[in-house]
Design an enzyme around this catalytic site. Structure first.
Site, short mmCIF file in Angstrom:
data_model
loop_
_atom_site.label_atom_id
_atom_site.label_comp_id
_atom_site.label_asym_id
_atom_site.label_seq_id
_atom_site.Cartn_x
_atom_site.Cartn_y
_atom_site.Cartn_z
N ARG A 9 0.83 -1.21 0.00
CA ARG A 9 0.00 0.00 0.00
C ARG A 9 0.86 1.26 0.00
O ARG A 9 0.52 2.26 -0.66
CB ARG A 9 -0.93 -0.03 1.22
CG ARG A 9 -1.84 1.18 1.32
CD ARG A 9 -2.98 0.94 2.32
NE ARG A 9 -3.67 2.18 2.64
CZ ARG A 9 -3.56 2.83 3.81
NH1 ARG A 9 -2.81 2.35 4.78
NH2 ARG A 9 -4.22 3.94 4.01
N HIS A 55 0.40 4.11 -2.75
CA HIS A 55 0.02 5.50 -2.46
C HIS A 55 1.12 6.49 -2.80
O HIS A 55 0.84 7.65 -3.12
CB HIS A 55 -0.42 5.65 -1.00
CG HIS A 55 -1.84 5.24 -0.77
ND1 HIS A 55 -2.59 5.67 0.28
CD2 HIS A 55 -2.65 4.43 -1.50
CE1 HIS A 55 -3.81 5.15 0.21
NE2 HIS A 55 -3.86 4.38 -0.85
N TRP A 103 -9.73 -9.03 3.46
CA TRP A 103 -10.63 -9.40 2.36
C TRP A 103 -10.84 -10.91 2.28
O TRP A 103 -11.77 -11.37 1.64
CB TRP A 103 -10.05 -8.88 1.05
CG TRP A 103 -10.20 -7.39 0.86
CD1 TRP A 103 -11.19 -6.77 0.17
CD2 TRP A 103 -9.33 -6.35 1.31
NE1 TRP A 103 -10.99 -5.40 0.20
CE2 TRP A 103 -9.86 -5.13 0.89
CE3 TRP A 103 -8.14 -6.33 2.08
CZ2 TRP A 103 -9.25 -3.90 1.17
CZ3 TRP A 103 -7.54 -5.11 2.36
CH2 TRP A 103 -8.10 -3.91 1.90
ZN1 ZEM Z 1 -6.18 -0.36 -1.22
N1 ZEM Z 1 -7.07 0.16 0.54
N2 ZEM Z 1 -7.46 0.80 -2.26
N3 ZEM Z 1 -5.18 -0.78 -2.95
N4 ZEM Z 1 -4.86 -1.45 -0.17
C1 ZEM Z 1 -6.76 -0.31 1.78
C2 ZEM Z 1 -5.80 -1.26 2.09
C3 ZEM Z 1 -4.94 -1.80 1.16
C4 ZEM Z 1 -8.50 1.54 -1.74
C5 ZEM Z 1 -8.72 1.83 -0.37
O1 ZEM Z 1 -9.49 2.88 -0.04
C6 ZEM Z 1 -8.10 1.07 0.67
C7 ZEM Z 1 -5.49 -0.34 -4.21
C8 ZEM Z 1 -6.65 0.31 -4.55
C9 ZEM Z 1 -7.54 0.84 -3.62
C10 ZEM Z 1 -3.84 -2.18 -0.72
C11 ZEM Z 1 -3.35 -2.11 -2.02
C12 ZEM Z 1 -3.97 -1.44 -3.05
C13 ZEM Z 1 -7.59 0.30 2.75
C14 ZEM Z 1 -7.51 0.05 4.25
C15 ZEM Z 1 -8.44 1.15 2.07
C16 ZEM Z 1 -9.52 2.00 2.72
C17 ZEM Z 1 -6.37 0.87 4.86
C18 ZEM Z 1 -6.21 0.59 6.34
O2 ZEM Z 1 -7.17 0.77 7.08
O3 ZEM Z 1 -5.11 0.16 6.74
C19 ZEM Z 1 -9.30 2.07 -2.84
C20 ZEM Z 1 -10.54 2.92 -2.71
C21 ZEM Z 1 -8.71 1.61 -3.99
C22 ZEM Z 1 -9.11 1.80 -5.42
C23 ZEM Z 1 -10.33 2.07 -5.81
C24 ZEM Z 1 -4.44 -0.70 -5.12
C25 ZEM Z 1 -4.41 -0.34 -6.61
C26 ZEM Z 1 -3.48 -1.37 -4.40
C27 ZEM Z 1 -2.16 -1.93 -4.80
C28 ZEM Z 1 -1.74 -2.16 -6.05
C29 ZEM Z 1 -3.27 -3.05 0.30
C30 ZEM Z 1 -2.18 -4.07 0.08
C31 ZEM Z 1 -3.97 -2.81 1.48
C32 ZEM Z 1 -3.76 -3.45 2.85
C33 ZEM Z 1 -2.93 -2.52 3.72
C34 ZEM Z 1 -2.48 -3.13 5.02
O4 ZEM Z 1 -2.00 -2.37 5.86
O5 ZEM Z 1 -2.56 -4.35 5.21
#
Ligand code: ZEM
Length: 294
Positions: A48, A52, A192
């Site tokens: 993530r 970001h 998930w």
């Molecule tokens: Zn995420 N993501 N993401 N994402 N994401 C979260 C967590 C993780 C969205 C989003 O709002 C959120 C992509 C696309 C999008 C990962 C990878 C990728 C979380 C939770 C949210 C709310 C954060 C937390 O509470 O810690 C939205 C709206 C997306 C697109 C529409 C894409 C593209 C990614 C990578 C290529 C990953 C790996 C996580 C888990 C983070 C963790 O700390 O375990």
């Protein structure tokens, strides 16, 4: 108007071996901390962070993106969407100290490659040469990263602003197989699926199952009918509601190899958005720690 140019430049004495060494050190620490975050480890967090760092990119003027490592500066640092990522930057800070020739952008994107590859994901082509930007004028404003509460048009707007197709967008979001949501970071809760420290196509398989809105006081999110244990964000569900997104969800649910190939290409592209590399630069493909064991 003027377009920003971010030219990659590698320290003269550095080559593949130096970057593989950094990869290995990050990977060792990732494996040491496998029990962190209630068993999620660091795979999700570092993936993530890399996303970001890169996902602020705007193709029309070439601003944002991973090049400058600007997330340590306001307003990017305090963007609500980046909540919790200081933990990832802190995890990596010892490597910035040990390898001062490595930029923040290179370190954070390389750590994303480590995270994906060390938990069974595909090989990610990666190139070095990002340079730290400390000019506050070049820190992207808030609002560029996607908002999980919204629907398919928003997802398409954000990813097409970066220059991604629908197919690449769906492939990238498959990273939600990894890690989890934290109520104290995003307000969403839980993983998930059950194998959140393994890179698989499980996100797509689960997405196609049945989900209902979770009854709780927190943000609107979905929970699976079968076990009430796993989650989907509204933007995840939006991939099922839009015909063209759904087409790729189905393909990736059925074909893990196809997902791995498409994810690898899209993730590599994500990490390089907005960067001009030398014409003859050959991408590195790092060996996993496992592949280096004798
Ligand atoms: Zn995420 N993501 N993401 N994402 N994401 C979260 C967590 C993780 C969205 C989003 O709002 C959120 C992509 C696309 C999008 C990962 C990878 C990728 C979380 C939770 C949210 C709310 C954060 C937390 O509470 O810690 C939205 C709206 C997306 C697109 C529409 C894409 C593209 C990614 C990578 C290529 C990953 C790996 C996580 C888990 C983070 C963790 O700390 O375990």
């Amino acid at each position: 108007g003027t377009t920003v140019i971010n030219t990659a430049s590698i320290p003269k004495s550095k080559g593949f071996k130096d970057y593989q060494e950094v990869y290995n050190e990050i990977a060792e620490k990732v494996h040491e901390e496998e029990d962190a975050d209630d068993g999620a480890g660091r795979y999700g967090l570092l993936t993530r962070l890399a996303w970001h760092n890169s996902g602020t990119y705007k193709k029309s003027d070439n601003t944002g993106g991973s090049y400058g490592g600007t997330m340590i500066y306001k307003p990017e640092e305090t963007d609500g969407e980046n909540a919790g990522l200081s933990i990832g930057r802190e995890f990596l800070s010892e490597f910035k100290e040990k390898y001062p020739w490595l930029s923040r952008g290179d370190l954070w994107t390389l750590a994303g490659v480590v995270a994906v590859q060390e938990c069974g994901g595909p090989k990610i082509k990666w190139r070095p040469g990002r340079e730290d930007i400390d000019d506050q004028q070049r820190v992207p404003e808030n609002g560029r990263l996607p908002n999980a509460h919204l629907g398919a048009p928003h997802v398409r707007d954000v990813f097409s602003r970066m220059g991604f197709t629908d197919q690449e967008t769906v492939a990238l979001i498959g990273a939600h197989a990894l890690g989890k949501c934290h109520t104290d970071r995003s307000g969403y809760d839980g993983p998930w699926g059950p194998s959140f420290n393994m890179f698989t196509n499980d996100f797509f398989v689960r997405l196609l199952q049945n989900w209902h809105i979770r009854k709780w006081d927190g943000n609107k999110q979905y929970e699976d009918d079968e076990s009430n244990s796993f989650m989907m964000l509204p933007t995840d569900m939006a991939l099922k509601e839009d015909g063209n997104f759904l087409k790729y969800v189905k393909q990736y649910a059925e074909d893990q190899d196809l997902f791995f190939e498409d994810f690898a290409n899209a993730f590599s592209k994500l990490l390089e958005l907005g960067i001009t590399f030398p014409k003859d630069s050959k991408p590195f493909m790092f060996k996993t720690l496992e592949e280096q064991e004798d």
